[in-house]
Design a protein around this motif. Structure first.
Motif: not given
Length: 135
Positions: A83-85, A87, A118, A125
């Protein structure tokens, strides 16, 4: 969960004892004493949580003396493959920190809003598409 509760509660007792000894031998140095007591308090919170949970669930194989390895096999839950969340949360926290450090109120506000967005993205997600109505 029984072992985890004993481990964290034991760490809390250890930090409390070390904090008292440190207070005696450091002539009352406030930052170290506060850090040790707060570390003990955080460990006590986690240990209390694990104690609370351990009373409400069945014993796991690792909590029983006669538990076998094969009893713990099987699906343990769902873990995100990537997951990029996180970051995004880190960048938002950095933005808020810069706003606090250099006192830019507008940057603090934007950073807090970005943290909320975020964190919501990370939370929801997998609640999209076919999983939208899954409970």
């Amino acid at each position: 969960m029984k072992f985890e509760s004993i481990l964290f509660t034991g760490c809390a007792v250890f930090f409390a004892i070390v904090a008292i000894v440190y207070a005696i031998f450091s002539d009352g140095e406030a930052v170290g004493i506060a850090a040790l007591f707060l570390s003990g308090g955080l460990c006590l919170i986690i240990g209390g949580y694990f104690t609370f949970i351990a009373r409400r669930i069945d014993l796991r194989p690792e909590d029983r003396s006669d538990g076998e390895i094969h009893e713990g096999a099987g699906e343990l839950g769902f873990f995100s493959p990537g997951s990029y969340w996180p970051f995004g949360i880190a960048l938002s926290a950095m933005m808020t920190g810069f706003g606090l450090a250099f006192w830019f109120p507008w940057l603090i506000g934007v950073g807090i809003i970005a943290i909320i967005v975020s964190a919501g993205g990370l939370l929801f997600e997998y609640y999209t598409g076919q999983n939208a109505n899954a409970h």
